[in-house]
Design an enzyme around this catalytic site. Sequence first.
Site, PDB file in Angstrom:
ATOM      1  CG  HIS A  67     -50.708  71.415  93.999  1.00  0.00           C
ATOM      2  ND1 HIS A  67     -49.709  72.247  94.426  1.00  0.00           N
ATOM      3  CD2 HIS A  67     -51.751  71.571  94.857  1.00  0.00           C
ATOM      4  CE1 HIS A  67     -50.137  72.873  95.511  1.00  0.00           C
ATOM      5  NE2 HIS A  67     -51.370  72.490  95.788  1.00  0.00           N
ATOM      6  CG  ASP A  95     -59.489  69.784  96.564  1.00  0.00           C
ATOM      7  OD1 ASP A  95     -59.794  69.713  97.754  1.00  0.00           O
ATOM      8  OD2 ASP A  95     -59.022  70.803  96.036  1.00  0.00           O
TER       9      ASP A  95
HETATM   10  N1  CMC Z   1     -56.441  68.614  83.962  1.00  0.00           N
HETATM   11  C1  CMC Z   1     -55.932  68.691  82.722  1.00  0.00           C
HETATM   12  N2  CMC Z   1     -54.827  69.394  82.384  1.00  0.00           N
HETATM   13  C2  CMC Z   1     -54.228  70.060  83.380  1.00  0.00           C
HETATM   14  C3  CMC Z   1     -54.694  70.028  84.706  1.00  0.00           C
HETATM   15  C4  CMC Z   1     -55.844  69.258  84.976  1.00  0.00           C
HETATM   16  N3  CMC Z   1     -56.349  69.192  86.212  1.00  0.00           N
HETATM   17  N4  CMC Z   1     -53.899  70.795  85.496  1.00  0.00           N
HETATM   18  C5  CMC Z   1     -52.959  71.298  84.686  1.00  0.00           C
HETATM   19  N5  CMC Z   1     -53.152  70.854  83.405  1.00  0.00           N
HETATM   20  C6  CMC Z   1     -52.299  71.119  82.237  1.00  0.00           C
HETATM   21  C7  CMC Z   1     -52.556  72.506  81.695  1.00  0.00           C
HETATM   22  O1  CMC Z   1     -53.562  72.503  80.715  1.00  0.00           O
HETATM   23  C8  CMC Z   1     -51.195  72.860  81.149  1.00  0.00           C
HETATM   24  O2  CMC Z   1     -51.040  72.162  79.917  1.00  0.00           O
HETATM   25  P1  CMC Z   1     -50.209  72.844  78.696  1.00  0.00           P
HETATM   26  O3  CMC Z   1     -48.792  72.944  79.208  1.00  0.00           O
HETATM   27  O4  CMC Z   1     -50.385  71.931  77.556  1.00  0.00           O
HETATM   28  O5  CMC Z   1     -50.833  74.198  78.481  1.00  0.00           O
HETATM   29  C9  CMC Z   1     -50.224  72.214  82.147  1.00  0.00           C
HETATM   30  O6  CMC Z   1     -50.951  71.108  82.703  1.00  0.00           O
HETATM   31  C10 CMC Z   1     -49.787  73.153  83.270  1.00  0.00           C
HETATM   32  O7  CMC Z   1     -50.962  73.693  83.862  1.00  0.00           O
HETATM   33  P2  CMC Z   1     -51.090  75.142  84.518  1.00  0.00           P
HETATM   34  O8  CMC Z   1     -52.530  75.531  84.520  1.00  0.00           O
HETATM   35  O9  CMC Z   1     -50.105  76.058  83.864  1.00  0.00           O
HETATM   36  O10 CMC Z   1     -50.583  74.817  85.968  1.00  0.00           O
HETATM   37  P3  CMC Z   1     -50.834  75.698  87.254  1.00  0.00           P
HETATM   38  O11 CMC Z   1     -49.723  75.397  88.176  1.00  0.00           O
HETATM   39  O12 CMC Z   1     -51.068  77.131  86.890  1.00  0.00           O
HETATM   40  O13 CMC Z   1     -52.223  75.136  87.825  1.00  0.00           O
HETATM   41  C11 CMC Z   1     -53.858  74.068  89.124  1.00  0.00           C
HETATM   42  C12 CMC Z   1     -52.371  74.407  88.993  1.00  0.00           C
HETATM   43  C13 CMC Z   1     -54.099  73.386  90.474  1.00  0.00           C
HETATM   44  C14 CMC Z   1     -54.696  75.363  89.083  1.00  0.00           C
HETATM   45  C15 CMC Z   1     -54.268  73.136  87.964  1.00  0.00           C
HETATM   46  O14 CMC Z   1     -53.512  71.939  87.996  1.00  0.00           O
HETATM   47  C16 CMC Z   1     -55.756  72.814  87.949  1.00  0.00           C
HETATM   48  O15 CMC Z   1     -56.548  73.608  87.419  1.00  0.00           O
HETATM   49  N6  CMC Z   1     -56.184  71.657  88.557  1.00  0.00           N
HETATM   50  C17 CMC Z   1     -57.578  71.330  88.658  1.00  0.00           C
HETATM   51  C18 CMC Z   1     -58.188  72.096  89.823  1.00  0.00           C
HETATM   52  C19 CMC Z   1     -57.777  71.518  91.147  1.00  0.00           C
HETATM   53  O16 CMC Z   1     -57.809  70.309  91.371  1.00  0.00           O
HETATM   54  N7  CMC Z   1     -57.412  72.411  92.083  1.00  0.00           N
HETATM   55  C20 CMC Z   1     -57.064  72.036  93.444  1.00  0.00           C
HETATM   56  C21 CMC Z   1     -55.638  72.304  93.775  1.00  0.00           C
HETATM   57  S1  CMC Z   1     -55.160  71.567  95.352  1.00  0.00           S
HETATM   58  C22 CMC Z   1     -56.127  72.354  96.527  1.00  0.00           C
HETATM   59  C23 CMC Z   1     -55.961  73.828  96.571  1.00  0.00           C
HETATM   60  O17 CMC Z   1     -54.853  74.343  96.453  1.00  0.00           O
HETATM   61  O18 CMC Z   1     -56.943  74.528  96.803  1.00  0.00           O
END
Ligand code: CMC
Length: 433
Positions: free
Chosen positions: A308, A366
Amino acid sequence: MADDPKKAVLELAGTKVEMPVKSGTIGPDVVDITKLYAQTGAFTFDPGFTSTAACESKITYIDGDEGVLLYRGYPIEQLAEHGDFLETCYLLYYGELPTPSQRKEFDKNITYHTMVHEQMTRFYQGFRRDAHPMAVMVAVVGAMSAFYHDSTDINDARQREIACHRMIAKLPTIAAMAYKYHIGQPFVYPQNSLSYAANFLRMCFAVPCEEYVVNPILARAMDRIFILHADHEQNASTSTVRLAGSSGANPFACIAAGIACLWGPAHGGANEAALEMLQQIGDPAKVPEFIAKVKDKTSHIRLMGFGHRVYKNYDPRAKIMQKTAHEVLTELGIKDDPLLEVARELEKAALSDQYFIERKLYPNVDFYSGIILRALGFPTSMFTVLFALARTVGWISQWKEMIEDPGQKIGRPRQLYTGSPKRDYVPLTMRGK
Ligand code: CMC
């Protein structure tokens, strides 16, 4: 919020500028950069808004490090345990929990608006039956502005309130109709003697030829899911609603914009994607193999329902979801749900793996919600629709707060331009082959 005497100092090309630092009730301070461009000619650069507070708000507070979520100051755990969704709607929109008479009046107002204009039912016929229900939601909610013109004057407080009541009341009807249309069953009209969640379950699962009795434990679980999704501060869809609303667009159009944004798999669409992932893994024995794929960056596979932007700890909503999943599965007599076993194994594996520990990735709302929704009888394509239904009150409360803010301006971010500098037009015949 009173201005803090603290100041931030920025030195840019030899010029020092002082910027006020503001403090909220709780949470991090913010550096007020509103005069930065006027003083220095420079913008700040923050794609994804990772360090930017785009507004001031009194509605929802998240402490991502501690895993805390408050609606108007009340912890989500207490609201989910002791409250109900309509009370939460009142709290989010009006700012306080209702007194008994306010609650009675609010329930009356909401039930008064549960039916949709009969002509709206024909709107659905224009869609293919296999359309994703979120596509239908975006269109039908947007179309509400064509049916309810008398509540689209954003400068009239009473019209804003009626638009809010209409959306809270009609979204379950519209969502249930999207589902019924999708599966080819007749629409079921709302029944106002039922609770909000029970009425919704009935509109989704009843058929005219059979009696349908709502299971109160399942209705309570549905209601709790709605509470958990009701608001979540300035996330992508809420910011979309605020940005759309900042131009003066009507509230129905703004909520339709929010629904469109919510649909994406990184946001609301994650509940659908998380369940599909659990189904694809299928067997707890395959969890190590899947975790290895997630860690391999070239695979571009994410562990859906994990991670998140704000929570760097267990999402408090995920804990309540996990408990609710047990309650629902027990009530339905599902002893060994293989998907729940896969989810538990995935969670255990991820929480003890350095990749997830280092990046502070925990289950989010989720991760377990899909297991409950599937047990309740919803197909995966409806999961994000249920999220949209519940989030509507959050969107509309944030929209109202924005409209009523005397300092409100149209949202207009700037950019770092990296395209071509000015150049002259070249006629087609002189552009080579
Ligand atoms: N699985 C694997 N690696 C992950 C994940 C994941 N679910 N989430 C983040 N990472 C890694 C990402 O690859 C990155 O690694 P590195 O530093 O080596 O490049 C690091 O963690 C930071 O990730 P980010 O994408 O920069 O983080 P963000 O804050 O931009 O993304 C997020 C947040 C929710 C989009 C992301 O965690 C994600 O895609 N999660 C899966 C989708 C999900 O479950 N979404 C629902 C969120 S809660 C409900 C809502 O808000 O709608």
